[in-house]
Design an enzyme around this catalytic site. Structure first.
Site, short mmCIF file in Angstrom:
data_model
loop_
_atom_site.label_atom_id
_atom_site.label_comp_id
_atom_site.label_asym_id
_atom_site.label_seq_id
_atom_site.Cartn_x
_atom_site.Cartn_y
_atom_site.Cartn_z
N LYS A 1 0.83 -1.21 0.00
CA LYS A 1 0.00 0.00 0.00
C LYS A 1 0.87 1.27 0.00
O LYS A 1 2.09 1.19 0.11
CB LYS A 1 -0.97 -0.03 1.19
CG LYS A 1 -1.83 -1.28 1.25
CD LYS A 1 -2.89 -1.36 0.15
CE LYS A 1 -3.37 -2.74 -0.14
NZ LYS A 1 -4.47 -3.24 0.65
C1 LIG Z 1 -5.50 -4.38 1.01
C2 LIG Z 1 -6.97 -4.17 1.05
C3 LIG Z 1 -7.74 -4.43 2.20
C4 LIG Z 1 -7.19 -5.15 3.39
O1 LIG Z 1 -6.12 -4.56 3.98
P1 LIG Z 1 -5.26 -5.37 5.07
O2 LIG Z 1 -4.54 -4.29 5.78
O3 LIG Z 1 -4.38 -6.29 4.32
O4 LIG Z 1 -6.23 -6.08 5.95
C5 LIG Z 1 -9.07 -4.08 2.18
N1 LIG Z 1 -9.64 -3.54 1.11
C6 LIG Z 1 -8.96 -3.30 -0.03
C7 LIG Z 1 -9.65 -2.67 -1.18
C8 LIG Z 1 -7.60 -3.63 -0.09
O5 LIG Z 1 -6.92 -3.43 -1.23
#
Ligand SMILES: *Cc1c(COP(=O)(O)O)cnc(C)c1O
Length: 385
Positions: free
Chosen positions: A184
């Site tokens: 991210k």
């Molecule tokens: C990565 C992601 C999540 C989950 O995030 P985590 O921190 O890995 O639990 C939720 N929604 C979307 C759209 C994502 O891309």
């Protein structure tokens, strides 16, 4: 062709993060402590909200947001089918039912017309996902949600820097949930955040994230002396650690610099792919700010003699890491078996699922890396069109 493999979603980590983690390790305070508090304070001033609660993941953030809204058995929550599994799974974890909604082909964001068709008496909430970093149509969604008494939880996992008509995403619904997973835009390894302006939600979320212990239980071992706590719910273990926050407090101040670099790469890709049989991302709406999280190339497969999956293999053979965001949820066996979805239910999401390929877009990429990606895409497409 490049010699070494270019990893998809390689995080841009610098020396201050490394030093801060070492500092946490030496201090002995590894769990939830002062650095988590600092990261929360920084995040809420970045977003301009009253409250921010750091948790172990965005999935945890979404789950706790559902619970704060008292979502439970029999309640329906509208979720786009074009998203990561976490968005729908968080609804299921709370006991609710995820009701899938199609997206728009051009923006890949949740389709308001399909939302209207899916609202029932049992609909309690909707989870817009600001897909790839592009803000959803929040004015229209807010109007719709008010009309039907539905709450909004924003899934901002892709969109930490995004703004909708001058408002930061995550501050428009009841709650905004963020991810700091390794791929991210801000990275803490694993990690997440919930932001809100509603005190009652925060109290609930903080308690549930720490086993259901009465608030500030993490201070029970501090130098203020041992404090008793009460367990008031059967809660979860969703707290963020200081080791994670140590990364976050140095990543957050660099968010703008990294955004500028990703925008440069984005623009370069748009230019390089303009004349190939591919669909590049729609330009950003002029009143909004895109966070440039995923560069989703859509292959014009009718004009190519390879499938998307063959394209993925070819990219890997050219030493370029790729991703697929996403195969729509309703094409996954779990949602088909448990909720009766089938191929054919959501034509736009399926159209994207069959064509999409995400190429590297980390701020860490060098200009040479970017040209390697462009060369590989161009070569594969030209050989097969
Ligand atoms: C990565 C992601 C999540 C989950 O995030 P985590 O921190 O890995 O639990 C939720 N929604 C979307 C759209 C994502 O891309």
């Amino acid at each position: 062709m490049r010699k070494d493999f270019l990893i998809f979603g390689n995080p841009a980590i610098e020396q201050p993060e490394i030093d801060e983690v070492v500092d946490s390790l030496k201090s002995g305070w590894l769990g939830t402590g002062p650095k988590v508090q600092r990261f929360e304070d920084m995040f809420k001033s970045f977003k301009g909200t009253q409250y921010a609660v750091a948790v172990s993941s965005c999935t945890a953030a979404l789950h706790l947001s559902m619970l704060a809204l008292c979502i439970g058995p029999g309640d329906e929550v509208l979720v786009p089918t074009m998203t990561f599994a976490a968005t729908a799974n968080a609804v299921i974890h709370s006991g609710g039912i995820p009701v899938l909604v199609d997206c728009k082909r051009e923006t890949m964001n949740i389709d308001l017309e399909d939302i209207k068709r899916k609202i029932t008496r049992r609909t309690k909430a909707v989870v817009p996902v600001h897909f790839a970093g592009r803000p959803c149509e929040m004015d229209e969604l807010t109007e719709l949600s008010k009309k039907h008494g539905i709450k909004i939880i924003e899934d901002c996992a892709h969109a930490v820097e995004a703004e909708y008509k001058g408002r930061k995403v995550g501050t428009i619904g009841e709650m905004g949930c963020f991810s700091f997973y390794v791929t991210k835009n801000i990275v803490t390894g694993e990690g997440g955040m919930v932001i809100t302006n509603e005190k009652s939600y925060v109290n609930q979320i903080k308690t549930l994230a720490q086993h259901g212990m009465s608030r500030d239980a993490w201070k029970r071992f501090s130098d203020e002396g041992y404090k008793h706590y009460q367990v008031v719910y059967s809660g979860y273990k969703y707290n963020m650690m200081d080791i994670q926050a140590a990364l976050g407090i140095h990543q957050l101040p660099r968010v703008e610099k990294n955004w500028i670099r990703r925008k440069e790469i984005w623009d370069r890709y748009n230019e390089a792919f303009a004349h190939l049989p591919v669909f590049t991302p729609l330009p950003t709406e002029s009143e909004n700010r895109h966070s440039f999280h995923l560069y989703t190339l859509l292959l014009d497969i009718e004009k190519l003699n390879i499938t998307r999956d063959q394209f993925l293999e070819e990219m890997t053979r050219h030493n370029i890491g790729v991703g697929v965001h996403y195969i729509a949820l309703h094409l996954n066996s779990f949602y088909q078996k448990n909720f009766g979805y089938r191929r054919g239910d959501f034509p736009n999401a399926e159209w994207i699922s069959d064509r999409t390929c995400s190429i590297p877009l980390s701020a860490k990429l060098t200009d040479d890396d970017v040209e390697d990606v462009i060369d590989a895409v161009t070569e594969i497409i030209k050989e097969n069109s």
